[in-house]
Enzyme design. Structure first.
Site, PDB file in Angstrom:
ATOM      1  N   ASN A  56       0.822  -1.198   0.000  1.00 17.51           N
ATOM      2  CA  ASN A  56       0.000   0.000   0.000  1.00 17.51           C
ATOM      3  C   ASN A  56       0.861   1.255   0.000  1.00 17.51           C
ATOM      4  O   ASN A  56       1.052   1.886  -1.053  1.00 17.51           O
ATOM      5  CB  ASN A  56      -0.949  -0.030   1.209  1.00 17.51           C
ATOM      6  CG  ASN A  56      -2.052   0.996   1.097  1.00 17.51           C
ATOM      7  OD1 ASN A  56      -1.919   1.981   0.388  1.00 17.51           O
ATOM      8  ND2 ASN A  56      -3.147   0.778   1.793  1.00 17.51           N
ATOM      9  N   ASP A  57       1.421   1.607   1.124  1.00 17.75           N
ATOM     10  CA  ASP A  57       2.158   2.862   1.210  1.00 17.75           C
ATOM     11  C   ASP A  57       3.333   2.941   0.236  1.00 17.75           C
ATOM     12  O   ASP A  57       3.646   4.002  -0.276  1.00 17.75           O
ATOM     13  CB  ASP A  57       2.666   3.065   2.639  1.00 17.75           C
ATOM     14  CG  ASP A  57       1.518   3.187   3.634  1.00 17.75           C
ATOM     15  OD1 ASP A  57       0.466   3.715   3.234  1.00 17.75           O
ATOM     16  OD2 ASP A  57       1.666   2.740   4.772  1.00 17.75           O
ATOM     17  N   VAL A  58       3.952   1.790  -0.028  1.00 22.63           N
ATOM     18  CA  VAL A  58       5.163   1.806  -0.859  1.00 22.63           C
ATOM     19  C   VAL A  58       4.853   2.003  -2.349  1.00 22.63           C
ATOM     20  O   VAL A  58       5.759   2.106  -3.156  1.00 22.63           O
ATOM     21  CB  VAL A  58       6.001   0.515  -0.681  1.00 22.63           C
ATOM     22  CG1 VAL A  58       6.485   0.381   0.750  1.00 22.63           C
ATOM     23  CG2 VAL A  58       5.239  -0.709  -1.122  1.00 22.63           C
TER      24      VAL A  58
END
Lengths: 486, 96
Positions: free
Chosen positions: A406-408
């Site tokens: 997700n964040d990456v």
């Protein structure tokens, strides 16, 4: 040579051998080919040092073999077998928190050694009589300072690691923050230094106990506000802390093996922490002192909507693609979907597609964690690419599959200066012609912020459990083969 | 131990630790963190010394804790590292 002095010589020699084996072992662990041999060598060093310590007269000092202490020692070592079983049984995805908890134990042990030494010295009132020297109770200023510092660092590492473990293990979800938290933590730290400074000059059991309680509290306070995404850096930092604490207590006890092993780990851990922090583009001070992803505050509003896709459509996209890049994240590991994903990729490779895995430096929970998980599933090394190598390739990639990451892959890290993750290097998944995100639900990632990728025009959401999604895609691919008249 | 001798040991060991990590590929960072976590489990030896020197029950309790936690660090650290590295072996087999 008397038997006693022979044993003491053997103890010294065994510590030397252990130090050599530790360093050689760690060097061997620097290459995948010799890594397993490396940990064995270090293990042999540990066994030699422990066994010889058990029998060495210098261990027992003037007491000789005190039967109660002897019994307690054996009981403690026998109980530690529980940790062996625990370490054996946990799933491989839980390894990061296991490193955290075992590291915390080391820190706690160092702190306990510091406490024992200080209390021991307090009972001799710090006077350097021959009895006091034999009982390790004679502390000069250097020993006091290092012993107290080691105890402080060890205690912080102990309680901090337990919080880190609880967070990674999903036992503690919330990031506890309150206004003025950093000022408060700073005050606690300054108070702790004052207590420690007092102890250097006057040893007093109630003050010693207060010192340890506050030190343990500081570890908790420091770790509570840190978000899950930053946890690997924190664990690595505490690993270095424990090393340092062990080295300091080693000096107090006059034990070379502790000094060398502790310092090597302390230095290696510091560098490793910096490398990890760099990979996430966050200074270590930022990890420790600034709050991450404060509940969706900050960041521009994202417009658009998430567009779902079903497995048959998704597999048609894959069927028509030539180049596919898989972006695995921790979610895939949690779903234990790495084997199924690799099976899907093998199906794609069998259909002459070019498949690669793109690994973000902090994919999983720690650098290299995702590589371990993919290796477990049998993915060959040459299909796994690092972020810097693969990022230019997204432009020419037909389908990028994001599973459990997700964040990456959040493009706002590059575009939105107000975002809490701004500046963190991300995979340029958004450049791919088509993106399929396999995800269980609509929740946000570790950092707790919305992902602009999911709202992009070229992105489709396949809502499913990782294993189930891969299974369905494989089945649909095979069905397409049949329909295509192969 | 002479203070300066200890200082030399500190310095050389620190440089050694730095050099060990700086040459390692990213994929081995986690196993290496785990491995170094095992290595500082040597603290169990210090815990044994502390427990062996204990006179009072308070010191015994603290010494017992030191040995137990230190042994946990060593034992757990070893198992976890060993298991991680096992993965690398199986991947190489798969490659052949």
């Amino acid at each position: 040579m008397t038997l006693d002095s022979l044993f003491d010589f053997l103890a010294k020699a065994s510590y030397f051998a252990a130090a050599v084996l530790f360093i050689l072992g760690l060097m061997k662990m620097g290459s995948p080919v010799t890594a397993r041999q490396g940990i064995r060598w270090a293990g042999v060093g540990m066994v030699i040092a422990t066994v010889v310590t058990f029998f060495a007269p210098s261990t027992w000092g003037t007491h000789g073999f005190d039967p109660i202490n002897l019994a307690l020692m054996i009981v403690a070592i026998v109980i530690s077998y529980v940790f062996w079983i625990w370490g054996k049984k946990v799933p491989i995805t839980d390894m990061p928190q296991m490193v955290a908890i075992f590291n915390g134990m080391g820190g706690g042990s160092a702190a306990a050694i510091g406490a024992a030494t200080l209390i021991n010295a307090a009972t001799y009132s710090g006077a350097c009589t021959p009895e006091a020297i034999a009982a390790h109770a004679c502390l000069d200023t250097t020993k006091s300072v290092l012993g107290i510092l080691g105890a402080l660092i060890g205690a912080v590492s102990f309680s901090g690691s337990i919080i880190a473990w609880a967070k990674l293990d999903g036992r503690l979800d919330k990031r506890v923050t309150f206004p003025g938290q950093q000022v408060f933590n700073l005050l606690v730290f300054v108070g702790l230094l004052a207590l420690g400074g007092y102890l250097v000059y006057a040893l007093d059991v109630p003050i010693i106990i207060t010192f340890f309680v506050v030190a343990l509290l500081l570890g908790v306070l420091m770790t509570l506000p840190i978000g899950g995404a930053d946890m690997p850096v924190v664990i690595s930092l505490y690993n270095a802390f424990t090393g340092l604490a062990v080295a300091f207590e080693g000096y107090v006890l006059g034990n070379e093996a502790l000094i060398i092993a502790g310092t090597v780990v302390g230095a290696a851990g510091m560098l490793l922490t910096q490398l990890m922090a760099k990979a996430m583009n966050r200074p270590i001070s930022g990890v420790l002192f600034s709050n991450f992803g404060g509940g969706g505050s900050g960041g521009e509003e994202i417009t658009g909507s998430m567009k779902p896709i079903e497995a048959p459509d998704a597999s048609s996209l894959l069927y028509l693609a030539e180049r596919v890049i898989v972006v695995p994240g921790y979610g895939m590991a949690v779903a234990q979907a790495q084997h199924k994903m690799w099976e899907l990729c093998k199906q794609l490779i069998a259909r002459d597609k070019e498949v690669k895995f793109a690994i973000h430096p902090v994919a999983g929970r720690m650098p290299g964690h995702m590589n371990v998980l993919l290796a477990e599933a049998g993915v060959p090394y040459d299909l796994i690419a690092d972020m810097d190598d693969i990022n230019p390739e997204f432009k020419t990639c037909d389908v990028a599959i994001v599973i459990g990451a997700n964040d990456v892959v959040n493009p706002v890290a590059k575009t939105d200066k107000s975002s809490p993750i701004y500046g963190m290097p991300v995979l340029d998944v958004i450049d791919a012609k088509q993106v399929i995100v396999i995800k269980r639900g609509k929740g946000t990632g570790f950092a707790g912020i919305e992902n602009a990728l999911f709202y992009a025009d070229n992105c489709r959401m396949l809502y499913a459990d990782g294993q189930e999604a891969a299974n369905r895609l494989i089945a649909e691919l095979k069905a397409l083969d049949g329909g295509g008249g192969h | 131990m002479d203070g300066f001798v200890a200082l030399y040991i500190f310095m050389l060991a620190a440089i050694t630790g730095h050099v060990i990590i700086s040459r390692v590929p990213v994929i081995l960072h986690t196993p290496l963190m785990s491995g170094s976590n095992f290595v500082h489990g040597i603290v169990v030896v210090g815990g044994m010394v502390a427990l062996a020197h204990a006179d009072t029950n308070l010191e015994r309790a603290i010494g017992f804790l030191a040995v137990l936690l230190g042994a946990g660090n060593a034992v757990g650290g070893y198992v976890v590292t060993e298991r991680m590295l096992e993965m690398f072996k199986s991947s190489k087999r798969g490659e052949k």
